[in-house]
Design a protein around this motif. Structure first.
Motif, short mmCIF file in Angstrom:
data_model
loop_
_atom_site.label_atom_id
_atom_site.label_comp_id
_atom_site.label_asym_id
_atom_site.label_seq_id
_atom_site.Cartn_x
_atom_site.Cartn_y
_atom_site.Cartn_z
N GLY A 23 0.78 -1.23 0.00
CA GLY A 23 0.00 0.00 0.00
C GLY A 23 0.81 1.27 0.00
N HIS A 24 2.14 1.17 0.01
CA HIS A 24 2.99 2.37 0.07
C HIS A 24 2.69 3.32 -1.08
N THR A 25 2.56 2.76 -2.29
CA THR A 25 2.30 3.57 -3.48
C THR A 25 1.12 2.97 -4.23
N VAL A 48 -4.14 -0.07 -8.17
CA VAL A 48 -3.02 -1.02 -8.19
C VAL A 48 -2.02 -0.58 -7.14
N SER A 49 -1.59 -1.51 -6.31
CA SER A 49 -0.54 -1.26 -5.32
C SER A 49 0.79 -1.73 -5.89
N GLU A 50 1.78 -0.85 -5.89
CA GLU A 50 3.06 -1.16 -6.53
C GLU A 50 3.82 -2.27 -5.83
N PHE A 51 3.80 -2.32 -4.51
CA PHE A 51 4.67 -3.24 -3.77
C PHE A 51 4.25 -4.69 -3.95
N ALA A 121 -1.31 4.95 -18.05
CA ALA A 121 -1.94 3.75 -18.56
C ALA A 121 -0.96 2.59 -18.63
N GLN A 122 0.31 2.90 -18.94
CA GLN A 122 1.30 1.84 -19.00
C GLN A 122 1.57 1.25 -17.63
N ARG A 123 1.38 2.00 -16.58
CA ARG A 123 1.66 1.51 -15.24
C ARG A 123 0.67 0.40 -14.85
N VAL A 124 -0.57 0.53 -15.25
CA VAL A 124 -1.59 -0.44 -14.83
C VAL A 124 -2.10 -1.29 -15.99
N GLU A 125 -1.49 -1.16 -17.16
CA GLU A 125 -2.01 -1.85 -18.35
C GLU A 125 -2.03 -3.36 -18.16
N ARG A 126 -0.97 -3.93 -17.60
CA ARG A 126 -0.91 -5.39 -17.45
C ARG A 126 -2.03 -5.88 -16.55
N TYR A 127 -2.30 -5.16 -15.47
CA TYR A 127 -3.36 -5.59 -14.55
C TYR A 127 -4.74 -5.44 -15.19
N VAL A 128 -4.94 -4.35 -15.92
CA VAL A 128 -6.24 -4.12 -16.55
C VAL A 128 -6.50 -5.17 -17.63
N GLN A 129 -5.47 -5.55 -18.39
CA GLN A 129 -5.64 -6.57 -19.42
C GLN A 129 -6.00 -7.92 -18.80
N THR A 130 -5.31 -8.28 -17.72
CA THR A 130 -5.65 -9.52 -17.02
C THR A 130 -7.07 -9.48 -16.49
N VAL A 165 -4.20 -14.85 -6.31
CA VAL A 165 -3.23 -15.54 -7.16
C VAL A 165 -1.86 -14.87 -6.99
N THR A 166 -0.84 -15.68 -6.78
CA THR A 166 0.51 -15.15 -6.61
C THR A 166 1.00 -14.49 -7.89
N ASN A 167 1.63 -13.34 -7.77
CA ASN A 167 2.23 -12.67 -8.92
C ASN A 167 3.71 -12.39 -8.64
N SER A 168 4.39 -11.78 -9.60
CA SER A 168 5.83 -11.55 -9.46
C SER A 168 6.16 -10.59 -8.34
N CYS A 169 5.23 -9.71 -7.97
CA CYS A 169 5.48 -8.75 -6.88
C CYS A 169 5.24 -9.37 -5.51
N SER A 170 4.24 -10.24 -5.40
CA SER A 170 3.86 -10.76 -4.09
C SER A 170 4.53 -12.08 -3.73
N PHE A 171 5.15 -12.77 -4.69
CA PHE A 171 5.72 -14.10 -4.45
C PHE A 171 6.62 -14.09 -3.22
N PRO A 172 6.52 -15.13 -2.38
CA PRO A 172 5.77 -16.39 -2.54
C PRO A 172 4.34 -16.34 -2.00
N LEU A 173 3.89 -15.19 -1.51
CA LEU A 173 2.53 -15.05 -1.01
C LEU A 173 1.63 -14.48 -2.09
N THR A 174 0.34 -14.51 -1.84
CA THR A 174 -0.61 -13.83 -2.72
C THR A 174 -0.73 -12.37 -2.28
N PRO A 175 -1.22 -11.49 -3.14
CA PRO A 175 -1.43 -10.11 -2.71
C PRO A 175 -2.34 -10.00 -1.50
#
Length: 306
Positions: A23-25, A48-51, A121-130, A165-175
């Motif tokens: 939640g920092h950013t 979208v939370s960056e961390f 838009a580029q910052r959140v594009e991947r999340y919005v597409q998913t 679902v685990t992603n590259s930012c949250s691994f090994p935990l889920t968001p």
């Protein structure tokens, strides 16, 4: 060389330090709903939370600055502050309504920064597409056409499932685990009830009495359940679900009595679905051919064999 210079000039690198905690950013973008929701919301905010890569859809009454701030502030307080996470920075598009909210965010200790729409838009594009892929898949799996006033709840439900679902930012935990510091509590009897499932749901005593008065009968003769359509989980009561009930045209938390199969609720229009069509032609893998199995020779004479 010139392409690189142009890219560097139009898309400068970020000068802020990377997010250091959940939640920092936060980055958020406001979208207008194609149709107002059942509860009167006209906009949704994609956050979208960056961390930890948490993605959420937050409903907003209107696009007025007061309604947008109330929606974002409620999300920050209930999702992050309640779990000892502090939101320090927030990013948004450089829209007119956002330019007037610097002081409002500053009053709660959040620094609001604005960026050109293309860059944000580029910052959140991947999340919005998913998210859009999940929405399309869910709509195709439904045997009926979802009323447009329930689209907001579908968007919120798909975003909620993404947090599990685990992603590259949250691994090994889920968001969800990163933010809530625990695992999600699921319904004991129906742990993975899908969006749009048609169920018999329990009726409260107050509504039973109302039905009895309307039908001029005694309270004990009133029905104990009614039809409801699942529109997601209930964040207030962990392990429970929210249902759309047509008798009151409201979304309420109800207890599941029975999950109904092949039911089109409330006279909604039937829809052809590729997902359901493929389900009509299942492939049976119960008795596969084992590898390197000797095949019986043909009974034909040797001169006629191929």
């Amino acid at each position: 060389y010139y392409a690189g210079r142009f890219h560097q000039k139009s898309m400068p690198h970020s000068t802020t330090a990377p997010a250091s905690a959940p939640g920092h950013t936060l980055s958020f973008d406001v979208h207008k709903l194609a149709h107002p929701s059942i509860n009167g919301y006209t906009h949704e905010i994609c956050v979208v939370s960056e961390f930890e890569g948490m993605f959420a859809v937050v409903p907003a009454r209107t696009k007025l600055s007061g309604d947008l701030f109330n929606a974002i502030y409620s999300f920050i307080v209930t999702t992050y502050n309640a779990r000892d996470h502090r939101v320090v920075y927030a990013h948004a598009d450089a829209e007119g309504v956002m330019k007037s909210m610097h002081a409002t965010f500053g009053a709660i200790g959040v620094t609001l920064t604005l960026s050109p729409p293309g860059q944000h838009a580029q910052r959140v594009e991947r999340y919005v597409q998913t998210h859009n892929t999940g929405v399309r898949s869910t709509l195709d799996s439904l045997p009926y056409i979802l009323p447009p006033e329930l689209q907001l709840y579908l968007d919120m439900n798909v975003a909620d499932n993404m947090s599990l679902v685990t992603n590259s930012c949250s691994f090994p935990l889920t968001p969800y685990e990163q933010v809530h510091k625990k695992r999600r509590v699921f319904h004991k009897e129906f742990p993975f009830l899908p969006f749009g499932a048609v169920c018999n749901v329990a009726i409260g005593r107050g509504k039973q009495a109302q039905i009895a008065r309307a039908g001029k009968t005694v309270h004990t003769h009133a029905p104990l359940s009614e039809i409801g359509v699942c529109v997601g989980t209930d964040p207030v009561f962990p392990g429970s679900y929210l249902f759309y009930v047509d008798s009151t045209r409201q979304v309420v938390a109800r207890r599941v009595v029975k999950v109904l199969k092949e039911v089109i609720p409330f006279g909604w229009a039937v829809k052809k679905s590729m997902f359901r069509t493929l389900q009509q032609f299942p492939v049976d893998f119960s008795d596969p051919v084992a590898p390197n199995t000797a095949v019986q020779r043909s009974a034909l004479p040797p001169q006629l064999e191929l």
